[in-house]
Design a protein around this motif. Structure first.
Motif, short mmCIF file in Angstrom:
data_model
loop_
_atom_site.label_atom_id
_atom_site.label_comp_id
_atom_site.label_asym_id
_atom_site.label_seq_id
_atom_site.Cartn_x
_atom_site.Cartn_y
_atom_site.Cartn_z
N MET A 5 71.66 26.85 8.59
CA MET A 5 72.06 27.41 9.75
C MET A 5 73.49 27.88 9.75
O MET A 5 73.85 28.85 10.41
CB MET A 5 71.79 26.04 10.90
N PHE A 6 74.25 27.10 9.04
CA PHE A 6 75.66 27.57 8.97
C PHE A 6 75.74 29.02 8.32
O PHE A 6 76.52 29.88 9.00
CB PHE A 6 76.47 26.54 8.21
N LEU A 7 75.04 29.11 7.34
CA LEU A 7 75.02 30.38 6.54
C LEU A 7 74.60 31.56 7.62
O LEU A 7 75.18 32.62 7.59
CB LEU A 7 74.16 30.29 5.21
N ALA A 8 73.50 31.27 8.41
CA ALA A 8 72.83 32.32 9.33
C ALA A 8 73.96 32.50 10.34
O ALA A 8 74.00 33.80 10.71
CB ALA A 8 71.77 32.00 9.84
N GLU A 13 77.78 36.29 12.98
CA GLU A 13 79.38 36.27 13.44
C GLU A 13 80.44 36.82 12.77
O GLU A 13 81.04 37.55 13.50
CB GLU A 13 79.52 34.84 14.03
N LYS A 14 80.76 36.52 11.51
CA LYS A 14 81.72 37.10 11.00
C LYS A 14 81.38 38.10 9.93
O LYS A 14 82.61 38.80 9.50
CB LYS A 14 82.41 35.67 9.99
N TYR A 15 80.31 38.49 9.62
CA TYR A 15 79.96 39.44 8.76
C TYR A 15 79.13 40.75 9.36
O TYR A 15 78.70 41.58 8.56
CB TYR A 15 79.24 39.03 7.49
N LYS B 64 83.73 44.02 11.28
CA LYS B 64 83.88 42.81 11.01
C LYS B 64 83.85 42.33 9.42
O LYS B 64 84.61 41.78 8.82
CB LYS B 64 82.92 41.52 11.48
N MET B 65 82.57 42.97 8.64
CA MET B 65 82.83 42.76 7.34
C MET B 65 83.83 43.18 6.73
O MET B 65 84.36 42.45 5.84
CB MET B 65 81.49 43.44 6.73
N SER B 66 84.56 44.43 6.71
CA SER B 66 85.56 44.93 6.18
C SER B 66 86.97 44.28 6.64
O SER B 66 87.66 44.12 5.88
CB SER B 66 85.61 46.51 5.98
N GLY B 67 86.80 43.99 8.04
CA GLY B 67 88.20 43.35 8.57
C GLY B 67 88.26 42.00 7.81
O GLY B 67 89.50 41.64 7.74
N ARG B 68 87.40 41.40 7.30
CA ARG B 68 87.67 39.93 6.53
C ARG B 68 88.55 40.39 5.35
O ARG B 68 89.09 39.42 4.75
CB ARG B 68 86.28 39.54 5.94
#
Lengths: 79, 414
Positions: A5-8, A13-15, B64-68
């Motif tokens: 769940m965390f990976l998903a 959200e971040k990638y 977001k991906m490249s912003g990381r």
């Protein structure tokens, strides 16, 4: 939260990974992550679960395999 | 091959005064300061520092991906590049001109990330360093990310020469176009080092301004007898440079022309300036432009608000221009936007372009008590109408004794 769940959640959200493409069978490469990004993702996982993923164990391809490894390391830690 | 004319056809800014160049210039012309007190935390304590920060939110402009993998200076540069490409009309479906070059100045690179990563690594207990730390910290990161994000495949150059970084970046891009190596370049600078570690180093140098009795916003006071030092700022400013042929072929509206570039080294002292080296940079720039000093109407001074720096530059301007120095308008816009280090020259070039376009010279704000040792017309407090302004200089001088001067020309109606 389970490792899967965390990976998903982090992937969407971040990638910016499309949630519809995320499944246990999906590989990180298929989801658009390059080698550096995969290492970054593992960093997020290590921070979240308080574990360290040994380099030689980072051989997983799919999200399910990655989640299983994290589960195992969390268990080994006594969590 | 004959030398080619080089025009500025677009400018993108991420600055303490905002990201709309027209509004930024209006505020600078009105003498409105962006300097304020900002709380900085380190080692469990907190202190207010006088800074000129950017209220920065990249929003949708950075995936977001490249912003990381981007430090703050990189994010600012990627956004400034977007604005510059858009303003020039060269942004097509999110991509820039593939054959263009990127010439960027940056003083301290990913300074915020350096601090964050090393804090983690040096903590007790230590944590592993992120794999991305090195490519995030490197000074060339901003130029690399601009190349990747906008599909620009020409040379990707980064000049890290302290406070002259972006003047040299613009100057070298100008030369590359002038001599036929490139038709188009993105040139400018980026800097984001308003974090506790970097600021602590600056503070120990004893060059930072203290708060003026009339308020934080009046603390950057170049050429003023009450000056106490410089105020650090941050931001990214990127210009699109094009050869005359390239600009005309697509009907682009030139904003100004770059006509000369001079660069020199003092070979003297790590932190103290020398008027000889500065004079040489200005003379070389005028020679490069084939323009007599008497034709220059305005100098955007490097003047940061340190006693020695302001006085040495005033002397160098006198040495360069002789009696014409009495007829020159000289101002330091750092009085309102502070010192952006690796992005300073690019911001000052952008503002000078606006001065040439509008025929309005921005003042040296806070200049209420002129230093008699800086005996020049420093355009105190109030901006000035100068409809006949055709040529202007921008000066940039750096720690390490590097000096760079650009000569800009108004685009005259044909």
């Amino acid at each position: 939260m389970t490792p899967y769940m965390f990976l998903a959640q982090v992937l969407s959200e971040k990638y910016d990974v499309d949630p519809d493409t995320i499944s246990p069978e999906a590989t990180l490469t298929e989801l658009g992550l390059d080698s550096l990004t995969i290492v970054e993702l593992l960093f997020d996982v290590e921070d979240e679960f308080g574990i360290e993923i040994p380099e030689e164990r980072a051989t997983f391809q799919t999200l399910a395999e990655a989640a299983a490894l994290v589960d195992e390391l969390v268990q080994a830690k006594g969590g | 091959m004959p030398l080619r004319r080089t025009f500025i056809t677009g400018i993108g800014v991420v600055s303490p005064h905002g990201d709309n160049l027209d509004e930024v210039f209006d505020r600078v012309f009105a003498g409105e300061s962006s300097v304020r007190k900002v709380p900085i935390e380190a080692n469990g304590s907190r202190c207010d520092m006088l800074l000129s920060p950017v209220d920065f939110e990249p929003g949708h402009l950075i995936p977001k991906m490249s912003g990381r993998f981007m430090a703050r200076a990189t994010k600012m540069a990627v956004v400034a590049a977007h604005h510059a490409l858009e303003a020039s009309g060269l942004l097509v479906s999110g991509a820039g001109p593939a054959e263009a070059g990127i010439y960027l100045g940056c003083g301290l690179g990913g300074s915020d990330e350096l601090q964050a990563h090393y804090e983690r690594f040096l903590a007790d207990p230590p944590r592993r360093l992120r794999a991305a730390s090195t490519p995030m910290i490197m000074a060339s990161g901003p130029a690399s990310h601009i190349s990747m994000q906008y599909g620009i495949t020409g040379p990707t150059m980064t000049y890290s020469i302290a406070c002259v970084s972006s003047a040299v970046a613009i100057g070298e891009a100008f030369r590359a176009i002038r001599h036929g190596y490139l038709d188009t370049a993105l040139a400018g600078g980026t800097e984001a080092q308003l974090n506790a570690g970097a600021l602590a180093g600056w503070r120990e140098l004893s060059v930072l301004a203290s708060e003026h009795t009339t308020g934080a916003e009046a603390s950057s006071r170049p050429f003023d007898a009450q000056r106490t030092g410089l105020v650090l700022g941050e931001g990214s400013i990127i210009l699109v440079l094009e050869s005359e042929d390239a600009a005309r072929a697509r009907g682009a509206e030139p904003l100004a022309e770059i006509v000369g570039y001079g660069v020199s080294s003092d070979a003297y002292n790590l932190t103290e300036p020398s008027s000889d080296g500065q004079t040489r940079a200005m003379r070389l720039a005028l020679e490069d432009a084939s323009v007599a000093g008497e034709r220059i109407g305005y100098v955007n001074a490097h003047a940061t608000g340190t006693l020695l720096g302001d006085r040495v530059e005033a002397e160098a301007i006198r040495n360069t221009f002789g009696s014409h120095a009495d007829k020159l308008a000289v101002s330091s816009t750092k009085s309102v936007h502070g010192h952006l280090i690796g992005a300073a020259s690019a911001l000052e070039t952008a503002l000078t372009v606006r001065m040439l376009q509008t025929g309005r010279i921005a003042p040296t704000a806070n200049l209420t008590d002129p230093d008699p040792e800086c005996d020049l017309d420093c355009v105190p407090l109030v901006g000035r109408e100068a409809p006949g302004l055709e040529y202007a200089l921008t000066n940039s001088f750096a720690f390490g004794g590097s000096n760079a001067t650009l000569v800009l020309r108004k685009v005259l109606a044909s």
